[in-house]
Write an enzyme that holds these catalytic residues in place. Structure first.
Site, PDB file in Angstrom:
ATOM      1  N   ASP A   1      21.727  84.336  90.834  1.00 46.98           N
ATOM      2  CA  ASP A   1      21.382  84.440  92.175  1.00 46.98           C
ATOM      3  C   ASP A   1      22.562  84.186  93.253  1.00 46.98           C
ATOM      4  O   ASP A   1      22.937  83.226  93.304  1.00 46.98           O
ATOM      5  CB  ASP A   1      20.127  83.349  92.407  1.00 46.98           C
TER       6      ASP A   1
ATOM      7  N   ASP B   1      21.815  89.430  98.733  1.00 49.01           N
ATOM      8  CA  ASP B   1      21.073  88.231  97.947  1.00 49.01           C
ATOM      9  C   ASP B   1      20.406  88.987  96.608  1.00 49.01           C
ATOM     10  O   ASP B   1      19.357  89.582  96.774  1.00 49.01           O
ATOM     11  CB  ASP B   1      19.788  87.636  98.721  1.00 49.01           C
TER      12      ASP B   1
END
Length: 498
Positions: A90, A277
């Site tokens: 992430d 992201d």
């Protein structure tokens, strides 16, 4: 309202060390990703992420992470011998966390793999308690230290969080065990050194970069690949366009513009930013622009009667103010719909629950009326239409239609699957170069029984200045463009993915 609220989660996980995780002769560390088929049941409980102020976090800044719709699973090991966990790679967070064997009272921990410190010969106790925000809640635990195995790499003495309590039901719905954050240390809860930093410090990477490729072929066995320390040249064409990091913490860059077909949305004239992201499946942006996109692509969302009421009640006055040269930021203050300085407090009757109510906060921290947010959007929409030299009646009619295209309360919008071929491209201008997304790239097709349901890939997220306006470019964007995260030069590069 009878809608089935879905967020797409195309979950992928890395192969085990016995498969393609081993580094080839070029010296790069590859983690091959696999695509997980859509799970309708797991999608139905997904919700839009909430913006949380820095006052609620141990890390500084505005936290924008909702892990419920994260997509990429990678298999790592923690301890000696390694205990296996599925984690999300992430770029929108900075900590490594997994459930602890001491998590016994939370239902979510029962269905996930748990770290057992007693089974590891390299475990070192730290014990400092921590609270990590996740979605609309938080998870709780304490910090520990141990070896972390990613492919053939062994990262020594990595500090991570053992989770002992999940404070949100979102954790129960997760198909992964934890998170491996690839963000910057200054946004790390507890100022813990991220795994990526230790990879570099311990000499596991030839270059201070990692790159991400997502396979857009839904039938392919290989869903994508993350490469630590270099770039796999076969996954893109042309050269990368590099832009500098604008705010160290997130992988955040500046956007030049967002275009609907060939028309500017008008958002970025005063500057706007985007977080890149990999833990976000969709693309999030300001409600006012998402509504314009929904209108342009024919998406059907939440019908906001409050928004339409402002158009009908104040439309003529707003038109006069905007065309007479009054500064846009004070138009809605003059109308008494916004306070800005907290002088106007909406009455109980005014304060209706709306799609944007959770985000309607003034710059001073005073919560604004939902009418203020709608008014601000209408001013922006009129400005955009004026630049196209449209007549007043046409503009107000267009603005009224935009009100109907506001996203529903949790963000989804519905698309006619038969109209995809006629929809316009949505283009992000980055580094003076166009990065368009075709309808096939921003529309999500989900098989539901014997039929196919199509959803728009844009959801609403409102962040006020100075942090915003802000976009979050998730995997719909990253699937179209091979991305290089260059830590050494503090920049991000994009090239057309193949």
């Amino acid at each position: 309202m009878g809608f089935k609220y879905l967020l797409v989660v195309m979950c992928l996980w890395a192969c085990s060390a016995s498969m393609a995780c081993k580094a080839p002769s070029d010296g790069l560390m590859r983690v091959r990703l696999k695509r997980r088929n859509l799970d309708i049941k797991s999608l139905s409980s997904a919700r839009i992420k909430e913006v949380v102020s820095k006052n609620h976090l141990e890390a500084d800044g505005v936290y924008l992470k909702n892990y419920l719709d994260a997509q990429y699973f990678g298999e790592i090991g923690i301890g000696s011998p390694p205990q296996s966990f599925k984690v999300v790679f992430d770029t929108g967070s900075s900590n490594l966390w997994v459930p602890s064997s001491k998590c016994v009272m939370s239902i979510g921990c029962i269905i996930h793999s748990k770290y057992r410190s007693k089974l590891s010969s390299t475990y070192k106790k730290i014990g400092t308690p921590c609270k990590i925000p996740i979605g609309r809640g938080a998870i709780y635990g304490f910090f520990s230290q141990d070896y972390v195995k990613i492919g053939d790499m062994i990262i020594r003495d990595q500090e991570f969080a053992e989770i002992t309590k999940e404070g949100s039901l979102e954790f129960l719905a997760m198909h992964f065990d934890g998170i491996l954050g690839l963000g910057f240390q200054n946004f790390s809860v507890g100022e813990v050194t991220p795994v990526w930093y230790n990879m570099i410090e311990q000499g596991h990477t030839g270059q201070k970069i990692f790159s991400l490729w997502l396979n857009q072929d839904p039938m392919a066995k290989i869903g994508g690949e993350i490469v630590f320390g270099g770039i796999d040249w076969k996954h893109f064409r042309g050269d990368h366009t590099y832009v500098p990091i604008s705010r160290k913490g997130y992988w955040q860059i500046e956007l030049d513009d967002i275009r609907l077909a060939k028309d500017s949305s008008g958002l970025c004239e005063g500057g706007c930013s985007a977080i890149i992201d990999s833990g976000k499946s969709l693309i999030a942006g300001p409600t006012s622009i998402v509504a314009q996109i929904n209108h342009a692509i024919g998406a059907e969302g939440y019908v906001s009667f409050e928004c339409k009421n402002i158009v009908h009640t104040y439309g003529d006055t707003i038109w006069k103010f905007v065309t007479s040269g009054i500064r846009p930021e004070i138009v809605c203050v003059d109308l008494g719909l916004c306070s800005r300085n907290g002088s106007h407090s909406p009455t109980k009757n005014e304060f209706n629950e709306t799609v944007v109510d959770n985000e309607a906060w003034g710059e001073t921290g005073t919560r604004e009326s939902p009418f203020c947010t709608f008014c601000d959007m209408i001013v922006l929409w009129i400005q955009v239409q004026l630049k196209q030299r449209n007549a007043k009646e046409k503009i107000l009619k267009h603005v009224d239609e935009l009100c109907e295209k506001l996203p529903n309360p949790i963000g989804q919008s519905f698309i006619d699957c038969n109209s995809i071929s006629t929809m316009p491209p949505i283009t992000f201008m980055i580094g003076n170069k166009a990065f368009p997304l075709s309808p096939q790239q921003y529309v999500l097709k989900v098989e539901e029984g014997c039929s196919t349901v199509c959803y728009g890939g844009f959801v609403a997220l409102d962040v006020h200045p100075p942090q915003g306006p802000l976009w979050v470019l998730g995997d719909l964007f990253l699937g179209a463009y091979h991305t290089v995260f260059d830590y050494g030069n503090l920049r991000i590069g994009f090239a057309e993915a193949v």
